[in-house]
Design an enzyme around this catalytic site. Structure first.
Site, short mmCIF file in Angstrom:
data_model
loop_
_atom_site.label_atom_id
_atom_site.label_comp_id
_atom_site.label_asym_id
_atom_site.label_seq_id
_atom_site.Cartn_x
_atom_site.Cartn_y
_atom_site.Cartn_z
N ALA A 166 0.89 -1.21 0.16
CA ALA A 166 -0.13 -0.01 0.01
C ALA A 166 0.55 1.15 -0.08
CB ALA A 166 -0.85 -0.09 1.33
N MET A 205 6.07 2.83 -3.14
CA MET A 205 6.81 2.06 -4.00
C MET A 205 5.85 0.76 -4.36
SD MET A 205 9.25 3.22 -5.37
CE MET A 205 9.52 1.65 -6.39
N ASP A 226 0.57 -5.85 3.46
CA ASP A 226 0.70 -4.68 4.32
C ASP A 226 0.22 -5.10 5.76
OD1 ASP A 226 1.33 -1.73 5.22
OD2 ASP A 226 1.49 -1.45 2.98
N PRO A 279 20.14 -0.88 -2.31
CA PRO A 279 19.53 0.31 -2.01
C PRO A 279 18.91 1.02 -3.09
CG PRO A 279 21.92 0.70 -2.16
CD PRO A 279 21.62 -0.73 -2.22
N HIS A 292 15.63 14.04 -1.64
CA HIS A 292 14.45 13.21 -1.56
C HIS A 292 13.33 13.94 -1.32
CE1 HIS A 292 17.33 9.67 -2.12
NE2 HIS A 292 16.52 9.25 -2.67
N LYS A 299 10.36 10.87 3.23
CA LYS A 299 11.34 10.15 3.62
C LYS A 299 11.88 9.97 4.88
CE LYS A 299 15.79 7.89 1.69
NZ LYS A 299 15.42 6.61 1.60
N GLY A 331 19.86 5.28 1.53
CA GLY A 331 20.75 3.79 1.42
C GLY A 331 21.61 3.88 0.26
N THR A 332 21.06 4.60 -0.79
CA THR A 332 22.02 4.65 -2.19
C THR A 332 23.34 5.76 -1.98
OG1 THR A 332 19.91 4.64 -3.28
CG2 THR A 332 21.70 5.64 -4.58
N1 LIG Z 1 15.87 -0.05 -3.31
C1 LIG Z 1 15.13 1.02 -3.91
O1 LIG Z 1 15.11 1.17 -5.46
C2 LIG Z 1 14.29 1.86 -3.27
C3 LIG Z 1 14.13 1.75 -1.96
N2 LIG Z 1 13.15 2.55 -1.43
C4 LIG Z 1 12.92 2.12 0.16
O2 LIG Z 1 11.96 1.33 -0.05
C5 LIG Z 1 11.32 1.96 1.41
C6 LIG Z 1 9.58 2.17 1.18
O3 LIG Z 1 9.55 3.27 0.65
P1 LIG Z 1 8.25 3.99 0.22
O4 LIG Z 1 7.38 3.02 -0.56
O5 LIG Z 1 8.40 5.19 -0.39
O6 LIG Z 1 7.47 4.12 1.44
P2 LIG Z 1 6.09 4.05 2.24
O7 LIG Z 1 5.96 4.49 3.61
O8 LIG Z 1 5.14 4.63 1.18
O9 LIG Z 1 5.69 2.39 1.91
C7 LIG Z 1 5.95 1.39 3.13
C8 LIG Z 1 4.74 0.64 3.35
O10 LIG Z 1 5.08 -0.28 4.35
C9 LIG Z 1 4.01 -0.43 5.04
N3 LIG Z 1 4.30 -1.09 6.39
C10 LIG Z 1 4.63 -0.51 7.62
N4 LIG Z 1 4.93 -1.33 8.53
C11 LIG Z 1 4.69 -2.79 7.89
C12 LIG Z 1 4.70 -3.95 8.29
N5 LIG Z 1 4.82 -4.50 9.41
N6 LIG Z 1 4.22 -5.06 7.44
C13 LIG Z 1 4.23 -4.55 6.10
N7 LIG Z 1 3.95 -3.47 5.52
C14 LIG Z 1 4.28 -2.30 6.60
C15 LIG Z 1 3.78 1.13 5.14
O11 LIG Z 1 2.50 1.25 6.02
P3 LIG Z 1 2.59 2.71 6.79
O12 LIG Z 1 2.20 3.74 5.66
O13 LIG Z 1 1.04 2.58 7.62
O14 LIG Z 1 3.48 2.83 7.56
C16 LIG Z 1 3.58 1.53 3.70
O15 LIG Z 1 2.42 1.04 3.04
C17 LIG Z 1 12.21 2.73 2.13
O16 LIG Z 1 12.85 2.09 2.92
C18 LIG Z 1 12.87 3.36 1.04
O17 LIG Z 1 13.98 4.03 1.21
C19 LIG Z 1 12.39 3.31 -2.12
C20 LIG Z 1 12.41 3.63 -3.32
C21 LIG Z 1 13.50 2.94 -4.01
O1 LIG Z 2 12.89 6.63 -0.14
C1 LIG Z 2 13.10 6.86 -1.44
O2 LIG Z 2 12.18 7.21 -1.92
C2 LIG Z 2 14.24 6.26 -1.89
N1 LIG Z 2 15.01 5.44 -1.27
C3 LIG Z 2 16.02 4.82 -1.74
C4 LIG Z 2 17.37 5.04 -0.97
O3 LIG Z 2 17.24 5.54 0.40
O4 LIG Z 2 18.46 4.99 -1.57
C5 LIG Z 2 16.38 4.82 -3.13
C6 LIG Z 2 15.87 6.04 -3.96
O5 LIG Z 2 16.74 6.93 -3.80
C7 LIG Z 2 14.48 6.57 -3.49
#
Ligand SMILES: NC(=O)C1=CN([C@@H]2O[C@H](COP(=O)(O)OP(=O)(O)OC[C@H]3O[C@@H](n4cnc5c(N)ncnc54)[C@H](OP(=O)(O)O)[C@@H]3O)[C@@H](O)[C@H]2O)C=CC1
Ligand SMILES: O=C(O)C1=N[C@H](C(=O)O)C[C@H](O)C1
Length: 285
Positions: free
Chosen positions: A13, A16, A43, A129, A164, A168, A174-175
């Site tokens: 949800a 990402m 989620d 990351p 970002h 965030k 992490g990147t």
């Molecule tokens: N490696 C990559 O290429 C990238 C990595 N990221 C990383 O991905 C992560 C997510 O980013 P983003 O989508 O923006 O964050 P969001 O907060 O939008 O999404 C995270 C989701 O996980 C949910 N969540 C919280 N607790 C739990 C649980 N116990 N079990 C299952 N789901 C849970 C959140 O709910 P709630 O909103 O209620 O907390 C939310 O729906 C971050 O760490 C980000 O840095 C992001 C983009 C690219």
């Molecule tokens: O939280 C984000 O949005 C992102 N997180 C990742 C990170 O922490 O490196 C990757 C990307 O930059 C987006």
């Protein structure tokens, strides 16, 4: 017969998770996203979207998969974009189900990194990351530039700026930390490289063996990294910026597909992999 890859998305949800569900269920035609069926959209139990159709939550048509805290028994591969505090349960579930896992969540503790290494003894894991092709290519370029400038007269100062969105949770990204780790290795310095986070007050002159990090949080920026190589008289800036989140979502789907393409026709063997492996850049340092 439906021979698509059965995918579960953890954090479905979230920002990402929604894009992964949208691409994997064919909302947009993206090559890396073809050949999947979303069978689970996981989620936490208190999320306001629990029970709603994951395709609709992601802005598309219904896919008959509700956002749910339940793990589907049919998942062949899992993509995780969640929170550090949610990751341990996800990893344990994948180990229990012997299910290959793509981990994109950032901000993990050292203890979590150790337990990932342990989990990778029983299942194949891609952990990176950034799932973006452009970011991973830029990491290789940053290593090359660092090596090329290693002995430049007057020295080079390397600083990492990341921007970002305001939502965030972790900093620096992490990147940015991964860029720093790779650059520190490529510096091949006589003394340990110091990782300096921001500067304030009477800091004294910059030392030669440090890497600076600066985390900017602005609006809806989906992710931008600038590596500054500053010399006396000139500088290089390596900039890589996402226009939207689909570079990460399609990269994660490419990683999931790669995990399912082991030599014996099944998944890859247990082990820890990264996006350099997925993108064929493991040996291109
Ligand atoms: N490696 C990559 O290429 C990238 C990595 N990221 C990383 O991905 C992560 C997510 O980013 P983003 O989508 O923006 O964050 P969001 O907060 O939008 O999404 C995270 C989701 O996980 C949910 N969540 C919280 N607790 C739990 C649980 N116990 N079990 C299952 N789901 C849970 C959140 O709910 P709630 O909103 O209620 O907390 C939310 O729906 C971050 O760490 C980000 O840095 C992001 C983009 C690219
Ligand atoms: O939280 C984000 O949005 C992102 N997180 C990742 C990170 O922490 O490196 C990757 C990307 O930059 C987006």
């Amino acid at each position: 017969m439906n021979n698509t890859i059965k995918l579960a998305v953890h954090g479905a949800a979230g920002r990402m998770g929604q894009r992964v569900v949208a691409l994997a269920s064919g909302a947009d035609s993206v090559e890396d996203a073809s050949g999947f069926t979303v069978v689970g959209a996981i989620d936490h139990a208190n999320h306001s979207k629990i029970g709603q159709d994951a395709g609709v939550v992601a802005g598309g048509s219904p896919i008959d998969v509700p956002i749910s805290p339940q793990w589907p028994s049919t998942a062949e591969v899992v993509i995780d974009f969640s929170l550090p505090e949610a990751l341990d349960a996800c990893v344990a579930q994948c180990v229990a189900q012997k299910c290959p896992l793509v981990i994109a969540t950032t901000g993990l503790s050292e203890a979590q990194k150790e337990s990932l290494a342990e989990a990778a003894r029983s299942i194949p894991i891609v952990w990176a990351p950034s799932m973006s092709l452009a970011v991973n290519l830029s990491m290789r370029m940053a290593e090359q530039i660092t090596r090329a400038l290693r002995d430049v007269a007057g020295g080079v100062d390397i600083e990492i700026l990341e921007r970002h969105h305001r939502f965030k949770a972790d900093a620096p990204s992490g990147t940015a930390l991964k860029f720093g780790e790779l650059i520190a290795d490529a510096m091949d310095a006589d003394e340990p490289v110091q990782h300096v986070h921001g500067r304030e007050g009477h800091t004294g002159q910059r030392t030669r063996n440090e890497i600076g990090y600066h985390a900017i949080r602005v609006g809806d920026n989906p992710g931008e990294h600038t590596i500054v190589f500053g010399m006396l008289g000139e500088r290089i800036e390596l900039n890589v910026a996402a226009s939207n989140r689909d570079c990460y979502a399609s990269g994660a789907l490419a990683a999931a597909k790669w995990l399912m393409q082991g030599e014996a026709g099944g998944p890859k063997p247990a082990g820890m992999y990264n996006m350099f492996d997925v993108l064929g850049m493991a040996d291109s340092q």
